[in-house]
Design an enzyme around this catalytic site. Structure first.
Site, short mmCIF file in Angstrom:
data_model
loop_
_atom_site.label_atom_id
_atom_site.label_comp_id
_atom_site.label_asym_id
_atom_site.label_seq_id
_atom_site.Cartn_x
_atom_site.Cartn_y
_atom_site.Cartn_z
NE ARG A 60 -74.28 -117.79 -18.82
CZ ARG A 60 -74.07 -117.58 -20.10
NH1 ARG A 60 -75.03 -117.78 -20.97
NH2 ARG A 60 -72.90 -117.16 -20.52
CD GLU A 92 -66.27 -118.98 -14.89
OE1 GLU A 92 -65.24 -118.88 -15.56
OE2 GLU A 92 -67.35 -118.48 -15.24
CB THR A 146 -62.29 -126.72 -22.15
OG1 THR A 146 -61.13 -127.27 -21.53
CG2 THR A 146 -63.02 -127.82 -22.88
CG LEU A 155 -62.90 -131.68 -19.38
CD1 LEU A 155 -63.49 -131.46 -17.99
CD2 LEU A 155 -63.47 -130.67 -20.35
CE1 TYR A 212 -63.01 -114.74 -15.67
CE2 TYR A 212 -62.59 -117.03 -15.06
CZ TYR A 212 -63.35 -116.08 -15.73
OH TYR A 212 -64.46 -116.46 -16.41
CG ASP A 217 -62.82 -114.18 -19.82
OD1 ASP A 217 -63.03 -113.06 -20.33
OD2 ASP A 217 -63.60 -115.14 -19.99
CB CYS A 263 -66.63 -108.46 -29.24
SG CYS A 263 -65.29 -107.29 -29.50
CB CYS A 310 -68.89 -104.21 -35.77
SG CYS A 310 -67.21 -104.56 -35.25
CB CYS A 347 -67.35 -99.85 -30.28
SG CYS A 347 -65.80 -100.71 -30.56
S1 SF4 Z 1 -68.51 -102.77 -32.21
FE1 SF4 Z 1 -66.70 -102.87 -30.93
S2 SF4 Z 1 -67.31 -104.08 -29.16
FE2 SF4 Z 1 -68.82 -104.42 -30.76
S3 SF4 Z 1 -68.12 -106.25 -31.89
FE3 SF4 Z 1 -67.30 -104.47 -32.94
S4 SF4 Z 1 -65.28 -104.19 -32.05
FE4 SF4 Z 1 -66.42 -105.48 -30.63
#
Ligand code: SF4
Length: 379
Positions: free
Chosen positions: A49, A61, A67, A104, A144, A162, A216, A222, A231
């Site tokens: 990056r 990528e 991996t 790999l 992708y 992905d 997530c 969350c 969400c």
């Molecule tokens: S709030 Fe929704 S987007 Fe955020 S981690 Fe929880 S399930 Fe995933």
């Protein structure tokens, strides 16, 4: 609290869905802003990056397919140090490229990477193209990878999709279809395109992938998520049940029986066989495949495998750990024999010491076999 939900049917036209205010554009703007703010504060310091070099993004990528970041970093540093640009990769020998990919697995990926570099050298003057249609003509680059490189390197508005992004999107929008289906892939790509921040597509894509990798995750965290207020799965208490993944049961159980054929100098036979099912492009110990309903088409028969190896009737030793390659669940076994008659051996046979096995047969199977043989003190 009013429940907001996208039903299975209303993704047919996402514009309609958005206009029906189930998902409003204002929500999308909030998601984009919160996501970028979180990403800029929390992104991992990863070498690929640091600059937006398309070659480095491309290599990273391809390494990251199958991996984890932590497992690929040392290979990445080494690969870029030895082959710093497209022309050095295109001009490197296949042996060198494979040796740099050691650990790999999935060696066809690095062979395609090299073919891709050769293609760019021959057709694009060695410069990575910025056009999507040209990118998709490069061997080994699918949609992708093309979207990831073009957005991250050149800030072009292509949304990536992905596994991590699919999980985030399906939870954010309570997408209740089976995400393993091709039709779901297309619908989620539409969602990803709609959600893409056109001002900062590269950072937006990386932020989506990073959120899927760090917050997530399959068991989502969350409480620390920057998108929690938007969400829909979270609002409906569905975050632990989405995404829905139902894989077709197309797994095949087989036994791979390896033959450690020693000559009188205690060296082992390895060879390359383009017509076998696995390890078509690298040398390996000879092996046979056993399993229910394996047809002739599954593997081209030849004299060495079908006559010679099959005639060895010693009892195999079985490895405790199972292995898997693509959709195959594999039981590993091996037989050790000393051979006097070399006339039956394939032309390109070579003989190596046991300790050279991993280097010459670069695979995780070789590693497992070696460990077991040493533990069994059989050699
Ligand atoms: S709030 Fe929704 S987007 Fe955020 S981690 Fe929880 S399930 Fe995933």
């Amino acid at each position: 609290m009013k429940k907001k939900k996208i039903s299975n049917n209303n993704l047919k036209s996402l514009d309609t869905t958005l206009n029906n205010s189930n998902l409003e554009y204002s929500n999308i703007t909030i998601i984009q802003q919160n996501l970028l703010k979180w990403y800029n504060k929390n992104k991992r310091d990863l070498p690929f990056r640091k600059d937006k070099n398309p070659y480095k993004i491309w290599v990273s990528e391809i390494m990251l397919q199958q991996t984890r970041v932590s497992a690929m970093l040392s290979s990445y540093y080494n690969f870029i140090k030895e082959l710093p640009d497209i022309s050095s990769l295109a001009n490197a020998s296949e042996e060198k490229v494979i040796s740099l990919w050691k650990g790999l697995g999935y060696y066809s990926r690095v062979k395609n990477l090299k073919k891709g570099a050769e293609y760019i050298l021959d057709n694009c003057k060695g410069v990575f193209p910025k056009e999507l249609d040209i990118c998709l003509m490069i061997p080994g680059i699918g949609s992708y990878t093309a979207n990831a490189i073009l957005s991250i390197s050149f800030n072009l508005p292509f949304a990536v999709l992905d596994g991590n992004v699919k999980r985030v999107l399906s939870r954010l929008f309570l997408y209740e279809n089976n995400i393993s289906l091709n039709s779901s892939h297309n619908e989620l790509q539409i969602l990803a395109n709609k959600l893409l921040n056109k001002e900062e597509p590269g950072d937006h894509n990386q932020a989506m992938m990073e959120l899927g990798a760090l917050i997530c995750t399959p068991f989502p965290n969350c409480n620390t998520c920057p998108l929690v207020t938007e969400c829909i799965s979270y609002k409906n208490g569905m975050q632990n049940f989405i995404p829905i993944i139902k894989k077709e049961d197309n797994r095949i159980s087989i036994e791979l029986r390896f033959y450690l054929l020693k000559n009188r100098n205690n060296k082992l036979l390895i060879y390359t066989d383009k017509n076998r099912r696995f390890f078509k492009t690298i040398p390996s110990l000879p092996f046979l495949i056993f399993g229910k309903s394996l047809s002739v088409k599954y593997e081209e028969p030849n004299k060495f495998r079908n006559d010679f190896l099959n005639s060895i009737k010693s009892t195999p030793r079985y490895l405790k750990k199972k292995h898997s390659i693509t959709n195959h669940d594999i039981t590993l076994s091996y037989i050790m024999e000393t051979i006097d008659d070399f006339s039956v051996f394939p032309n390109d046979s070579i003989f190596i010491k046991l300790e050279e096995l991993e280097e010459n047969f670069p695979s995780s199977i070789a590693k497992k076999l070696l460990k077991e043989i040493i533990e069994d003190s059989l050699f």
